[in-house]
Design an enzyme around this catalytic site. Structure first.
Site, PDB file in Angstrom:
ATOM      1  N   ARG A  92      35.331  33.973  23.427  1.00 28.85           N
ATOM      2  CA  ARG A  92      34.186  33.190  24.353  1.00 28.85           C
ATOM      3  C   ARG A  92      33.255  34.398  24.797  1.00 28.85           C
ATOM      4  NH1 ARG A  92      38.619  33.524  29.839  1.00 28.85           N
ATOM      5  NH2 ARG A  92      37.660  35.144  29.818  1.00 28.85           N
ATOM      6  N   ARG A 103      47.448  37.430  41.677  1.00 24.81           N
ATOM      7  CA  ARG A 103      48.203  38.671  40.650  1.00 24.81           C
ATOM      8  C   ARG A 103      48.423  39.906  40.683  1.00 24.81           C
ATOM      9  NH1 ARG A 103      42.578  36.485  38.784  1.00 24.81           N
ATOM     10  NH2 ARG A 103      42.757  37.637  36.143  1.00 24.81           N
ATOM     11  N   ARG A 137      42.230  44.543  30.745  1.00 20.53           N
ATOM     12  CA  ARG A 137      42.777  43.642  31.460  1.00 20.53           C
ATOM     13  C   ARG A 137      44.413  43.012  31.127  1.00 20.53           C
ATOM     14  NH1 ARG A 137      38.349  38.903  30.313  1.00 20.53           N
ATOM     15  NH2 ARG A 137      39.642  37.848  32.170  1.00 20.53           N
TER      16      ARG A 137
END
Ligand code: AMP
Length: 187
Positions: free
Chosen positions: A127, A88, A144
């Site tokens: 979600r 990442r 995020r």
């Protein structure tokens, strides 16, 4: 098949990773899932990661790199693996290249799932309702996305330079996207 799957939070990485792992009979290694399991079990690693995860920040590279190095040393990765959620950061990418290069088994594909941001936010809010993850509040979701754009998105250019980037449109039903991915990886 040694590959990584990339895409912003909510792009459907986890779902598609499971499909790919089954199709190629390789282990699906999700760093986020490993962290969540460790948080659930209250291990030292979990305690170290939890604060970062709850804020939507990245766990420090040294912690993640070390964890992945150990995981890739397991015998089930001998015939390949699918990394989901790693690398990442640029540092993680270089570290992964080093680990795999040392072993003489470089990465073969970096799959990027592209989606439109509004759909991503909707998926994540849905979600949040069904799974109730601590990092799925709207504020953390926004954070995020920001972190992905600044820290992780630039990795796709590096994989493109390495000649292993495969981009797939992540819009549409799960089955449609799976079919596109498998066609792209097999082609
Ligand atoms: P994920 O399930 O992949 O969205 O990961 C959930 C959370 O775990 C992330 O928001 C980070 O806090 C942490 N995490 C997972 N993988 C990494 C990584 N490669 N580098 C840093 N943090 C990570």
């Amino acid at each position: 098949m040694r590959l990584v799957i990339m895409g912003p939070p909510g792009a459907g990485k986890g779902t598609q990773a499971a499909v790919i792992a089954e199709a190629f009979t390789i282990p699906h290694i999700s760093t986020g899932a490993i962290f969540r399991a460790n948080v659930g079990e209250g291990t030292e690693l979990g305690q170290e990661a939890k604060g970062y995860m709850d804020r939507g920040e990245y766990v420090p590279d040294s912690v993640v790199n070390n964890m992945v190095q150990h995981r890739l040393a397991e015998p089930d990765t001998e015939n390949g693996f699918l990394l989901d959620g790693y690398p990442r950061t640029v540092d993680q990418l270089h570290e992964l290249n080093r680990m795999l290069g040392d072993a003489g088994h470089p990465l073969e594909r970096a799959l990027e799932i592209t989606v439109n941001t509004e759909e991503v936010v909707q998926r994540l809010l849905k979600r949040a309702e069904t799974e109730g993850r601590a990092d799925d509040t709207e504020e953390v979701i926004r954070r995020r996305m920001e972190v992905y754009a600044t820290e992780t998105e630039p990795l796709t250019a590096l994989y493109s330079d390495q000649g292993i980037l495969v981009k797939v449109d992540g819009m549409g039903s799960i089955d449609e996207v799976s079919a596109r991915i498998l066609a792209a990886l097999r082609g």
